[in-house]
Design a protein around this motif. Sequence first.
Motif, PDB file in Angstrom:
ATOM      1  N   ARG A   3       0.831  -1.211   0.000  1.00 44.16           N
ATOM      2  CA  ARG A   3       0.000   0.000   0.000  1.00 44.16           C
ATOM      3  C   ARG A   3       0.863   1.258   0.000  1.00 44.16           C
ATOM      4  O   ARG A   3       0.564   2.241  -0.669  1.00 44.16           O
ATOM      5  CB  ARG A   3      -0.926   0.003   1.215  1.00 44.16           C
ATOM      6  CG  ARG A   3      -2.090  -0.929   1.099  1.00 44.16           C
ATOM      7  CD  ARG A   3      -3.066  -0.720   2.261  1.00 44.16           C
ATOM      8  NE  ARG A   3      -3.983  -1.829   2.346  1.00 44.16           N
ATOM      9  CZ  ARG A   3      -3.829  -2.880   3.154  1.00 44.16           C
ATOM     10  NH1 ARG A   3      -2.802  -2.946   3.987  1.00 44.16           N
ATOM     11  NH2 ARG A   3      -4.707  -3.853   3.154  1.00 44.16           N
ATOM     12  N   ARG A   4       1.948   1.233   0.757  1.00 43.63           N
ATOM     13  CA  ARG A   4       2.856   2.387   0.794  1.00 43.63           C
ATOM     14  C   ARG A   4       3.491   2.610  -0.584  1.00 43.63           C
ATOM     15  O   ARG A   4       3.611   3.736  -1.041  1.00 43.63           O
ATOM     16  CB  ARG A   4       3.944   2.178   1.831  1.00 43.63           C
ATOM     17  CG  ARG A   4       4.970   3.310   1.823  1.00 43.63           C
ATOM     18  CD  ARG A   4       6.025   3.121   2.820  1.00 43.63           C
ATOM     19  NE  ARG A   4       5.518   3.574   4.097  1.00 43.63           N
ATOM     20  CZ  ARG A   4       6.235   3.620   5.203  1.00 43.63           C
ATOM     21  NH1 ARG A   4       7.474   3.215   5.187  1.00 43.63           N
ATOM     22  NH2 ARG A   4       5.725   4.049   6.316  1.00 43.63           N
ATOM     23  N   PHE A   5       3.900   1.520  -1.237  1.00 46.32           N
ATOM     24  CA  PHE A   5       4.480   1.640  -2.580  1.00 46.32           C
ATOM     25  C   PHE A   5       3.473   2.256  -3.552  1.00 46.32           C
ATOM     26  O   PHE A   5       3.840   3.043  -4.420  1.00 46.32           O
ATOM     27  CB  PHE A   5       4.951   0.287  -3.095  1.00 46.32           C
ATOM     28  CG  PHE A   5       6.164  -0.254  -2.412  1.00 46.32           C
ATOM     29  CD1 PHE A   5       7.027   0.570  -1.710  1.00 46.32           C
ATOM     30  CD2 PHE A   5       6.454  -1.602  -2.463  1.00 46.32           C
ATOM     31  CE1 PHE A   5       8.152   0.073  -1.082  1.00 46.32           C
ATOM     32  CE2 PHE A   5       7.582  -2.115  -1.850  1.00 46.32           C
ATOM     33  CZ  PHE A   5       8.435  -1.276  -1.162  1.00 46.32           C
ATOM     34  N   LEU A  20       3.279   5.928  -2.864  1.00 40.24           N
ATOM     35  CA  LEU A  20       4.469   6.626  -3.345  1.00 40.24           C
ATOM     36  C   LEU A  20       4.573   6.644  -4.871  1.00 40.24           C
ATOM     37  O   LEU A  20       5.445   7.307  -5.433  1.00 40.24           O
ATOM     38  CB  LEU A  20       5.728   5.986  -2.765  1.00 40.24           C
ATOM     39  CG  LEU A  20       5.937   6.164  -1.265  1.00 40.24           C
ATOM     40  CD1 LEU A  20       7.099   5.318  -0.783  1.00 40.24           C
ATOM     41  CD2 LEU A  20       6.178   7.633  -0.948  1.00 40.24           C
ATOM     42  N   GLY A  21       3.723   5.880  -5.534  1.00 43.29           N
ATOM     43  CA  GLY A  21       3.748   5.833  -6.987  1.00 43.29           C
ATOM     44  C   GLY A  21       4.794   4.887  -7.548  1.00 43.29           C
ATOM     45  O   GLY A  21       5.137   4.974  -8.723  1.00 43.29           O
ATOM     46  N   LEU A  22       5.311   3.976  -6.716  1.00 41.99           N
ATOM     47  CA  LEU A  22       6.329   3.038  -7.192  1.00 41.99           C
ATOM     48  C   LEU A  22       5.718   1.851  -7.917  1.00 41.99           C
ATOM     49  O   LEU A  22       6.384   1.208  -8.728  1.00 41.99           O
ATOM     50  CB  LEU A  22       7.175   2.553  -6.015  1.00 41.99           C
ATOM     51  CG  LEU A  22       7.966   3.634  -5.289  1.00 41.99           C
ATOM     52  CD1 LEU A  22       8.687   3.045  -4.088  1.00 41.99           C
ATOM     53  CD2 LEU A  22       8.947   4.310  -6.229  1.00 41.99           C
ATOM     54  N   VAL A  23       4.482   1.529  -7.618  1.00 43.33           N
ATOM     55  CA  VAL A  23       3.772   0.449  -8.302  1.00 43.33           C
ATOM     56  C   VAL A  23       2.353   0.949  -8.589  1.00 43.33           C
ATOM     57  O   VAL A  23       1.778   1.702  -7.809  1.00 43.33           O
ATOM     58  CB  VAL A  23       3.769  -0.855  -7.455  1.00 43.33           C
ATOM     59  CG1 VAL A  23       2.976  -0.707  -6.184  1.00 43.33           C
ATOM     60  CG2 VAL A  23       3.251  -2.029  -8.250  1.00 43.33           C
ATOM     61  N   ARG A  26      11.772  -5.540  -8.259  1.00 45.56           N
ATOM     62  CA  ARG A  26      12.745  -4.545  -8.739  1.00 45.56           C
ATOM     63  C   ARG A  26      12.964  -3.450  -7.699  1.00 45.56           C
ATOM     64  O   ARG A  26      14.091  -3.039  -7.437  1.00 45.56           O
ATOM     65  CB  ARG A  26      12.229  -3.951 -10.045  1.00 45.56           C
ATOM     66  CG  ARG A  26      13.193  -3.082 -10.776  1.00 45.56           C
ATOM     67  CD  ARG A  26      12.560  -2.601 -12.062  1.00 45.56           C
ATOM     68  NE  ARG A  26      13.548  -1.989 -12.924  1.00 45.56           N
ATOM     69  CZ  ARG A  26      13.260  -1.285 -13.994  1.00 45.56           C
ATOM     70  NH1 ARG A  26      12.005  -1.125 -14.362  1.00 45.56           N
ATOM     71  NH2 ARG A  26      14.209  -0.751 -14.729  1.00 45.56           N
ATOM     72  N   VAL A  27      11.880  -2.988  -7.085  1.00 44.89           N
ATOM     73  CA  VAL A  27      11.977  -1.961  -6.035  1.00 44.89           C
ATOM     74  C   VAL A  27      12.781  -2.497  -4.859  1.00 44.89           C
ATOM     75  O   VAL A  27      13.664  -1.809  -4.331  1.00 44.89           O
ATOM     76  CB  VAL A  27      10.564  -1.507  -5.595  1.00 44.89           C
ATOM     77  CG1 VAL A  27      10.619  -0.685  -4.321  1.00 44.89           C
ATOM     78  CG2 VAL A  27       9.881  -0.731  -6.707  1.00 44.89           C
ATOM     79  N   TYR A  44      13.007   5.259  -0.593  1.00 46.15           N
ATOM     80  CA  TYR A  44      11.934   5.047  -1.554  1.00 46.15           C
ATOM     81  C   TYR A  44      11.761   6.231  -2.506  1.00 46.15           C
ATOM     82  O   TYR A  44      11.381   6.048  -3.660  1.00 46.15           O
ATOM     83  CB  TYR A  44      10.630   4.720  -0.843  1.00 46.15           C
ATOM     84  CG  TYR A  44      10.687   3.388  -0.136  1.00 46.15           C
ATOM     85  CD1 TYR A  44      11.069   2.249  -0.829  1.00 46.15           C
ATOM     86  CD2 TYR A  44      10.379   3.277   1.202  1.00 46.15           C
ATOM     87  CE1 TYR A  44      11.136   1.025  -0.196  1.00 46.15           C
ATOM     88  CE2 TYR A  44      10.440   2.045   1.845  1.00 46.15           C
ATOM     89  CZ  TYR A  44      10.825   0.928   1.137  1.00 46.15           C
ATOM     90  OH  TYR A  44      10.899  -0.272   1.768  1.00 46.15           O
ATOM     91  N   ALA A  45      12.037   7.440  -2.062  1.00 46.72           N
ATOM     92  CA  ALA A  45      11.930   8.606  -2.951  1.00 46.72           C
ATOM     93  C   ALA A  45      12.954   8.514  -4.079  1.00 46.72           C
ATOM     94  O   ALA A  45      12.648   8.792  -5.243  1.00 46.72           O
ATOM     95  CB  ALA A  45      12.120   9.888  -2.163  1.00 46.72           C
TER      96      ALA A  45
END
Length: 124
Positions: free
Chosen positions: A49-51, A54-57, A79-80, A91-92
Amino acid sequence: MSDPRAEARQASRLTALASARVRYAIVPVPRLSLQTVARQSGVHPDLVRRFVALGLVEAERDASGGLVFEPTAPAVLARVQRLRTGLCLNYASIGLVLDLLDRISMLEAALRRAGTRSETPPWT
């Protein structure tokens, strides 16, 4: 409030993937639930959910409001995690690295289509 950098990353990824996506699938594309993605990638659902935040997934909401993911989501999460553990990135900065890697891939693909080759080996 939304983060403009996350929106820019999301927009660049969508533009990059727009040419590769099937516009009208003959068969419905299977979607994965949050629990399935978390189990397949070995990541806690709260971290997934955090990813997403953050827009990572990328994720969408289903009719009941739950998160649903593309079948490629576990690979994106892997990959992350590799970037996080291998390069000790926060993460940023992972978002920035993912954007740069996507951009490099697009440029290399454009060079291949144009038939232009450089003397140096590709970055990826």
